[in-house]
Design an enzyme around this catalytic site. Structure first.
Site, short mmCIF file in Angstrom:
data_model
loop_
_atom_site.label_atom_id
_atom_site.label_comp_id
_atom_site.label_asym_id
_atom_site.label_seq_id
_atom_site.Cartn_x
_atom_site.Cartn_y
_atom_site.Cartn_z
N LYS A 1 3.32 12.14 -14.42
CA LYS A 1 2.65 13.42 -14.53
C LYS A 1 2.64 14.99 -14.88
O LYS A 1 1.67 16.21 -15.45
CB LYS A 1 1.39 13.60 -13.43
N ASN B 1 -3.13 13.26 -15.75
CA ASN B 1 -3.31 12.12 -15.46
C ASN B 1 -3.89 11.52 -17.13
O ASN B 1 -4.00 10.19 -17.32
CB ASN B 1 -3.61 11.76 -14.37
N GLY C 1 -2.69 13.40 4.19
CA GLY C 1 -1.34 12.77 3.21
C GLY C 1 -0.85 14.82 2.86
O GLY C 1 -1.83 15.65 2.50
N ALA D 1 -2.64 12.83 -5.20
CA ALA D 1 -3.26 12.60 -4.93
C ALA D 1 -4.57 13.13 -3.78
O ALA D 1 -5.23 14.12 -4.35
CB ALA D 1 -4.10 10.74 -3.92
N ARG E 1 3.02 13.98 7.48
CA ARG E 1 4.19 13.28 8.64
C ARG E 1 5.78 14.74 7.82
O ARG E 1 6.30 15.33 9.30
CB ARG E 1 4.92 12.25 8.22
P1 NDP Z 1 2.28 10.01 -2.77
O1 NDP Z 1 2.92 9.22 -2.33
O2 NDP Z 1 2.43 11.53 -3.41
O3 NDP Z 1 1.92 10.64 -1.23
C1 NDP Z 1 1.62 9.80 -0.36
C2 NDP Z 1 1.15 10.41 1.07
O4 NDP Z 1 1.27 9.44 1.88
C3 NDP Z 1 2.02 11.38 1.24
O5 NDP Z 1 1.54 12.84 2.16
C4 NDP Z 1 2.72 10.50 2.77
O6 NDP Z 1 3.52 10.76 3.54
C5 NDP Z 1 2.16 9.45 2.60
N1 NDP Z 1 2.59 8.88 3.55
C6 NDP Z 1 2.18 7.23 2.84
N2 NDP Z 1 2.26 6.45 3.96
C7 NDP Z 1 2.20 6.96 5.05
C8 NDP Z 1 2.13 6.59 6.84
N3 NDP Z 1 2.43 5.39 7.27
N4 NDP Z 1 2.02 7.13 7.78
C9 NDP Z 1 1.55 8.36 7.42
N5 NDP Z 1 1.54 8.99 6.20
C10 NDP Z 1 1.99 8.07 5.03
O7 NDP Z 1 0.93 9.20 -3.65
P2 NDP Z 1 -0.37 9.79 -4.26
O8 NDP Z 1 -0.71 10.95 -3.21
O9 NDP Z 1 0.32 9.59 -5.90
O10 NDP Z 1 -1.71 8.56 -3.34
C11 NDP Z 1 -1.93 8.01 -2.24
C12 NDP Z 1 -3.02 7.26 -2.43
O11 NDP Z 1 -3.73 7.27 -3.09
C13 NDP Z 1 -2.39 6.13 -3.06
O12 NDP Z 1 -2.55 4.95 -2.39
C14 NDP Z 1 -3.20 5.23 -4.70
O13 NDP Z 1 -3.48 3.81 -4.40
C15 NDP Z 1 -4.45 6.22 -4.32
N6 NDP Z 1 -4.99 6.91 -5.23
C16 NDP Z 1 -6.30 6.60 -5.42
C17 NDP Z 1 -6.78 6.68 -6.59
C18 NDP Z 1 -8.40 6.69 -6.93
O14 NDP Z 1 -8.75 7.09 -8.19
N7 NDP Z 1 -8.90 6.04 -5.90
C19 NDP Z 1 -6.70 8.47 -7.33
C20 NDP Z 1 -5.18 8.55 -7.07
C21 NDP Z 1 -4.51 8.19 -6.26
P3 NDP Z 1 4.95 12.36 3.96
O15 NDP Z 1 4.52 12.79 2.96
O16 NDP Z 1 5.00 12.41 5.53
O17 NDP Z 1 5.69 10.98 3.04
#
Ligand code: NDP
Length: 283
Positions: free
Chosen positions: A71, A92, A130, A134, A155
């Site tokens: 991306k 994307n 988060g 996304a 976090r």
């Molecule tokens: P990233 O890996 O870039 O970011 C993940 C985020 O989630 C980070 O901020 C991370 O925190 C946080 N996180 C993950 N696990 C935990 C937890 N157990 N407790 C607290 N915080 C947590 O992923 P994306 O942003 O790309 O995607 C996130 C979600 O969005 C995915 O599940 C994806 O499927 C969904 N999505 C949905 C779309 C849709 O069209 N509906 C489009 C794009 C994405 P930290 O920084 O602290 O690790």
């Protein structure tokens, strides 16, 4: 033909539907619109991306999606990047305009289309859980749409504060960071809560963000980005309190619909796309 660069092999871990919702949705859209188009998946390594984009150009395809890890890396290979995609820092969707290749980001736009069906975010106070890709796409679009306050709860403080600094400096937002070190209480001064983490994504379907809704307004709008399964524990908890909710399905459908419209110039058959996803996800 539309090309989706996939880094992982689709279906390599069992259920191909769960790995490839976008392809299923776009193929259903082409069929419903009577277009003889195909949406194909290609596994492309990071090293091969420049050659793959050259191939797309040589073959005269109409566009493509790119997923992680492409991306950001795709940006210097394009002729132009849309202003909001440039602010998000990720592409994307790529569309062809004449012989120019233009990078877009439809994730945040897709979220906004679903949100605007419920309310206008102008002036809204928003809490976003988060700070990943996304969250970045959603908060840039929320800031551009005039949300009056955006609080990022994350976090990791590096990513959280980094996103807040970016939103304030580059997008003109009123954003703040709240470190997610313990249970976070959502206050009565919040209009919209968005879970933009991967919490409750299949197969971890019972996971609930560590938040408290007791002090939230009864008309809080609770949004979740998780499309699979769409009814997450957070959505269920909000519904049990009579709050309004938006699942991750509208975002997924609308980001695809916006891409479809960019590529084809035809209004997307949204109902057919939504139905294809619901069948794929078994909801
Ligand atoms: P990233 O890996 O870039 O970011 C993940 C985020 O989630 C980070 O901020 C991370 O925190 C946080 N996180 C993950 N696990 C935990 C937890 N157990 N407790 C607290 N915080 C947590 O992923 P994306 O942003 O790309 O995607 C996130 C979600 O969005 C995915 O599940 C994806 O499927 C969904 N999505 C949905 C779309 C849709 O069209 N509906 C489009 C794009 C994405 P930290 O920084 O602290 O690790």
């Amino acid at each position: 033909m539309i090309v989706d660069y996939k880094h992982e092999l689709v279906g390599a871990f069992g259920d191909p539907i769960r790995e490839n919702p976008t392809g299923i949705m776009q193929e259903a859209a082409f069929a419903a619109a009577g277009l003889q188009w195909r949406y194909e998946l290609f596994e492309v390594t990071a090293a091969a991306l420049p050659d793959a984009v050259k191939g797309v150009k040589a073959l005269g395809l109409r566009g493509f999606n790119c997923t992680i890890p492409h991306k950001v890396a795709v940006i210097p290979l394009l002729d132009e990047v849309a202003p909001d995609a440039a602010l998000i820092g990720a592409v994307n969707t790529v569309r062809r305009d004449g012989d120019r290749w233009i990078g877009e980001n439809t994730d945040g736009k897709g979220f906004m289309r679903g949100l605007r069906e419920v309310l206008d975010p102008k002036g809204a106070r928003v809490v976003v859980l988060g700070a990943g890709g996304a969250a970045r796409a959603i908060t840039v679009e929320l800031a551009l749409a005039g949300a009056s306050a955006i609080t990022i709860v994350n976090r990791g403080s590096g990513r959280g504060q980094g996103l807040v600094d970016h939103l304030n400096a580059k997008v003109g937002a009123q954003a703040g960071f709240f470190p997610w070190l313990a249970t976070v209480a959502v206050g009565a001064d919040v209009d919209i809560l968005v879970n933009a983490t991967s919490i409750a994504l299949y197969p971890d379907v019972d996971a609930m963000p560590d938040i408290l809704l007791d002090g939230a307004r009864s008309d809080l709008l609770v949004c979740d980005v998780i499309p699979n399964p769409p009814v997450t524990p957070l959505i269920r908890a909000a519904q049990a309190r009579g709050m309004r909710t938006i699942t991750g399905l509208p975002m997924l459908v609308y980001q695809g619909a916006i891409g479809f419209e960019m590529w084809t110039g035809v209004t997307a058959p949204v109902d057919a796309m939504k139905q294809a996803l619901e069948v794929a996800f078994g909801v």
